[in-house]
Scaffold this motif. Structure first.
Motif, PDB file in Angstrom:
ATOM      1  N   LYS A  65      -0.330 -97.582  -3.620  1.00 37.35           N
ATOM      2  CA  LYS A  65      -1.660 -97.563  -3.020  1.00 37.35           C
ATOM      3  C   LYS A  65      -2.556 -96.565  -3.762  1.00 37.35           C
ATOM      4  O   LYS A  65      -3.715 -96.856  -4.067  1.00 37.35           O
ATOM      5  N   ALA A  66      -1.991 -95.388  -4.041  1.00 36.24           N
ATOM      6  CA  ALA A  66      -2.765 -94.355  -4.744  1.00 36.24           C
ATOM      7  C   ALA A  66      -3.209 -94.856  -6.106  1.00 36.24           C
ATOM      8  O   ALA A  66      -4.354 -94.646  -6.530  1.00 36.24           O
ATOM      9  N   ILE A  67      -2.321 -95.548  -6.805  1.00 40.79           N
ATOM     10  CA  ILE A  67      -2.651 -96.078  -8.135  1.00 40.79           C
ATOM     11  C   ILE A  67      -3.708 -97.182  -8.015  1.00 40.79           C
ATOM     12  O   ILE A  67      -4.682 -97.203  -8.764  1.00 40.79           O
ATOM     13  N   ALA A  68      -3.514 -98.060  -7.015  1.00 42.45           N
ATOM     14  CA  ALA A  68      -4.441 -99.183  -6.867  1.00 42.45           C
ATOM     15  C   ALA A  68      -5.849 -98.716  -6.485  1.00 42.45           C
ATOM     16  O   ALA A  68      -6.842 -99.308  -6.890  1.00 42.45           O
ATOM     17  N   GLU A  69      -5.924 -97.621  -5.737  1.00 38.72           N
ATOM     18  CA  GLU A  69      -7.227 -97.197  -5.212  1.00 38.72           C
ATOM     19  C   GLU A  69      -8.001 -96.267  -6.141  1.00 38.72           C
ATOM     20  O   GLU A  69      -9.207 -96.087  -5.968  1.00 38.72           O
ATOM     21  N   VAL A  70      -7.289 -95.667  -7.103  1.00 41.42           N
ATOM     22  CA  VAL A  70      -7.929 -94.581  -7.848  1.00 41.42           C
ATOM     23  C   VAL A  70      -9.230 -95.028  -8.532  1.00 41.42           C
ATOM     24  O   VAL A  70     -10.238 -94.320  -8.486  1.00 41.42           O
ATOM     25  N   ASN A  71      -9.221 -96.210  -9.128  1.00 41.89           N
ATOM     26  CA  ASN A  71     -10.439 -96.665  -9.806  1.00 41.89           C
ATOM     27  C   ASN A  71     -11.576 -96.963  -8.841  1.00 41.89           C
ATOM     28  O   ASN A  71     -12.748 -96.804  -9.158  1.00 41.89           O
TER      29      ASN A  71
END
Ligand code: ZN
Length: 199
Positions: free
Chosen positions: A46-52
């Motif tokens: 989730k953290a990776i998917a949301e960062v952008n």
């Protein structure tokens, strides 16, 4: 020859694209993720998917932030008349870590390097000049990296800013030449800021 199951192989391949992560490390991280509770892997994903989506660029300083203007530009306790010009957000983090600097920043998003096709219009130089023109600024601190392109950028900018009658300073000597500001330890970087000299 052993083959990882497809989903694991895919994760390893993706991890390997990250800086400093080789095949061995990618395998170790992937197997670690697999062993951890489901919830942890989901949080990481989730953290990776949301960062952008959740990271924005501050419209004042150009740095990355979770809101616009960023927490530094929006802080009335900071001295908004002293602007420290850096190449990237990692430099902001490095200088913030010294705890010494109480001014604000301008992030150029790189350094001049005509051989690599990086020219003034590719950096946030126009934005910096506009900022100097429209705000009440006393001092510009050049904190570009102590290497050839960082130095070239500092010289180019000082030529542009000098006629605007603004004090321009540069970090003191003592930073390792050819290096990056964000690799310098906090004490050395703090001292370089404190001992800055006029350009
Ligand atoms: Zn900002």
């Amino acid at each position: 020859m052993f083959h990882y199951p497809e989903p694991l192989a895919k994760l390893i391949a993706e991890l390997q694209k990250l800086p400093t992560i080789g095949t061995k490390t990618a395998q170790r991280i992937a197997l670690h993720i697999l062993r951890r509770p489901d919830e942890e892997a989901k949080e990481l994903g989730k953290a990776i998917a949301e960062v952008n989506d959740l990271i924005v660029y501050c419209s004042v300083c150009g740095g990355i932030a979770d809101r616009d203007p960023c927490r530094i530009c929006d802080d009335p306790r900071r001295d908004h008349k002293i602007v420290c010009v850096v190449e990237g957000t990692d430099d902001v983090i490095a200088i913030e870590r010294t705890g010494f600097f109480k001014g604000v920043y301008h992030v150029l998003m790189g350094a001049l390097s005509p051989l690599d096709g990086i020219n003034p219009e590719d950096l946030k130089i126009r934005e910096l000049l506009e900022r100097i023109n429209s705000q009440d600024i006393d001092e510009i601190i050049m904190a570009t990296n102590p290497n050839a392109s960082g130095q070239a950028t500092a010289i180019y900018l000082s030529r542009k800013i000098k006629p605007m009658n603004i004090k321009i300073t540069q970090l003191a000597h003592g930073l390792p030449m050819g290096g990056d500001i964000d690799y310098v330890d906090e004490v050395t970087l703090g001292k370089a800021l404190e001992g800055r000299r006029e350009l």
